[in-house]
Scaffold this motif. Sequence first.
Motif, PDB file in Angstrom:
ATOM      1  N   VAL A  37      41.383  44.857  46.167  1.00 15.51           N
ATOM      2  CA  VAL A  37      41.497  43.568  45.487  1.00 15.51           C
ATOM      3  C   VAL A  37      40.504  43.538  44.341  1.00 15.51           C
ATOM      4  N   ASP A  38      40.934  43.016  43.208  1.00 11.70           N
ATOM      5  CA  ASP A  38      40.035  42.833  42.077  1.00 11.70           C
ATOM      6  C   ASP A  38      39.185  41.589  42.322  1.00 11.70           C
ATOM      7  N   VAL A  39      37.988  41.801  42.881  1.00  9.08           N
ATOM      8  CA  VAL A  39      37.051  40.711  43.148  1.00  9.08           C
ATOM      9  C   VAL A  39      35.979  40.733  42.068  1.00  9.08           C
ATOM     10  N   VAL A  40      35.686  39.556  41.505  1.00  5.78           N
ATOM     11  CA  VAL A  40      34.664  39.453  40.468  1.00  5.78           C
ATOM     12  C   VAL A  40      33.631  38.411  40.888  1.00  5.78           C
ATOM     13  N   ALA A  41      32.385  38.680  40.574  1.00  4.56           N
ATOM     14  CA  ALA A  41      31.290  37.782  40.941  1.00  4.56           C
ATOM     15  C   ALA A  41      31.103  36.752  39.831  1.00  4.56           C
ATOM     16  N   VAL A  42      32.044  35.817  39.747  1.00  9.37           N
ATOM     17  CA  VAL A  42      32.016  34.805  38.685  1.00  9.37           C
ATOM     18  C   VAL A  42      30.628  34.150  38.637  1.00  9.37           C
ATOM     19  N   PRO A  43      30.030  34.037  37.437  1.00 11.75           N
ATOM     20  CA  PRO A  43      30.649  34.171  36.117  1.00 11.75           C
ATOM     21  C   PRO A  43      30.701  35.583  35.550  1.00 11.75           C
ATOM     22  N   ASP A  44      30.221  36.572  36.299  1.00  7.78           N
ATOM     23  CA  ASP A  44      30.278  37.953  35.826  1.00  7.78           C
ATOM     24  C   ASP A  44      31.697  38.485  35.993  1.00  7.78           C
ATOM     25  N   VAL A  45      32.352  38.761  34.883  1.00 10.41           N
ATOM     26  CA  VAL A  45      33.731  39.252  34.927  1.00 10.41           C
ATOM     27  C   VAL A  45      33.825  40.680  34.381  1.00 10.41           C
ATOM     28  N   ALA A  46      32.753  41.428  34.547  1.00  7.66           N
ATOM     29  CA  ALA A  46      32.725  42.793  34.017  1.00  7.66           C
ATOM     30  C   ALA A  46      33.897  43.649  34.496  1.00  7.66           C
ATOM     31  N   PRO A  47      34.306  43.594  35.778  1.00  7.36           N
ATOM     32  CA  PRO A  47      35.452  44.425  36.184  1.00  7.36           C
ATOM     33  C   PRO A  47      36.739  44.064  35.447  1.00  7.36           C
ATOM     34  N   MET A  48      36.949  42.783  35.167  1.00 11.49           N
ATOM     35  CA  MET A  48      38.141  42.390  34.422  1.00 11.49           C
ATOM     36  C   MET A  48      38.062  42.873  32.971  1.00 11.49           C
ATOM     37  N   LEU A  49      36.875  42.820  32.398  1.00 12.85           N
ATOM     38  CA  LEU A  49      36.711  43.306  31.031  1.00 12.85           C
ATOM     39  C   LEU A  49      36.960  44.814  30.958  1.00 12.85           C
ATOM     40  N   ALA A  50      36.501  45.542  31.974  1.00 19.40           N
ATOM     41  CA  ALA A  50      36.753  46.989  31.999  1.00 19.40           C
ATOM     42  C   ALA A  50      38.243  47.270  32.140  1.00 19.40           C
ATOM     43  N   ALA A  51      38.932  46.479  32.970  1.00 23.40           N
ATOM     44  CA  ALA A  51      40.377  46.666  33.129  1.00 23.40           C
ATOM     45  C   ALA A  51      41.110  46.343  31.843  1.00 23.40           C
ATOM     46  N   ALA A  52      40.665  45.306  31.134  1.00 24.43           N
ATOM     47  CA  ALA A  52      41.295  44.958  29.860  1.00 24.43           C
ATOM     48  C   ALA A  52      41.094  46.066  28.832  1.00 24.43           C
ATOM     49  N   ALA A  53      39.908  46.663  28.827  1.00 21.19           N
ATOM     50  CA  ALA A  53      39.649  47.775  27.909  1.00 21.19           C
ATOM     51  C   ALA A  53      40.557  48.962  28.218  1.00 21.19           C
ATOM     52  N   ARG A  54      40.780  49.229  29.514  1.00 22.05           N
ATOM     53  CA  ARG A  54      41.682  50.322  29.875  1.00 22.05           C
ATOM     54  C   ARG A  54      43.118  50.020  29.425  1.00 22.05           C
ATOM     55  N   ALA A  55      43.530  48.766  29.593  1.00 19.99           N
ATOM     56  CA  ALA A  55      44.877  48.396  29.166  1.00 19.99           C
ATOM     57  C   ALA A  55      45.034  48.542  27.663  1.00 19.99           C
TER      58      ALA A  55
END
Length: 370
Positions: A204-222
Amino acid sequence: MTPRRSAVLAVLVVLLAGCGAEPQPTAPDATTTAAAPQPGEPESITVLATGDVLVHQGRALTAGALRDGGRYDLNGVFAPVADLIGAADLAICHLETPVAPDGGSYRGYPGLAVQPEIVDALAEAGYDLCSTASNHSLDAGTDGLVRTLDVLDAAGIAHTGTYPSPAESTEPVLLDVDGVRIGHVAGTFGLNGVPLPAGREWSVDVVAVPDVAPMLAAAARARAAGAEVVVASLHCCLEYRHEPTAEQETAVRALLASPDVDLVLGHHAHVVQPVERIDGEWVAYGLGNHVAEHATRGYPTEDSVAARFTFTRGSDGRFAVTSAEAVPLAIELGDAAVTVRPADPATYERVAGVLDMRGAVADGLVVAPR
């Protein structure tokens, strides 16, 4: 699979060399000018998104949908808005709960496992893609998580936010929408205290809000894999309040500040939250419920909205939102059926007021009747 989906949706699963590695220098990035549009390429596409899909047990939705033989027919739930959903070039839903096996057993709140027929109804209504990262993602364990993805696959609905394997957790899933490559990333702020399974922390893509670094990394990969538009779905933070939390705002601003994210969609509050334009980009903080039956009728949990954004290719070849619309909807709880419908006048005005709490209408949001 609907004719529109078979014609429009081609899922391009791109596995980057060295999964999870930094984007290669040759890949497009924020400083690279996109290629000029070629003859025949579309200049605009519409992306529509709706709120939380929940199936509560022992209430009108499941009672009215049960048919002889133990099967559920939930197609009527979305029928009144199917034309709205199907008219979008890309329709995105948020499937909040895992599905149970055919025939059950089904469970309601707090540990949900719902009728898999809800996925058939989403496909019939015209959805192309679902985010699946939520605080309920592991309610039915790993088996439920994987089963849900299998059911979505069988229905022809793409998905992101939960994964059956470590490789797929880092594979950007790009959707070819009339020749435009759309990337989608998702994250949830938690799992209701359920720990990620040992050795399956990638589930599961879990993020420690407000830190959204994993989502930003996924967006960069996309983006590196060729996405021309990237949409981020964030599941957080406090329920039953129209105002976003400070942590939610910080997370959204971090996502929109990235050159790799073009639009943010919010879920989890179960009530509609504002739409806002931030430095030229848009966020729908909370789309409310799309279908649900909370215990108290007449509460704003029955207010809903479909957010519709038109992306247009600019002279630099990149896509940006040129039209932002919101269509107020209502969940109609009958004695023997539940349907999602265009909002009645009172609901329309109430939802419109919430949507405009951050001045979105002055910034260009159109609150449309349909």
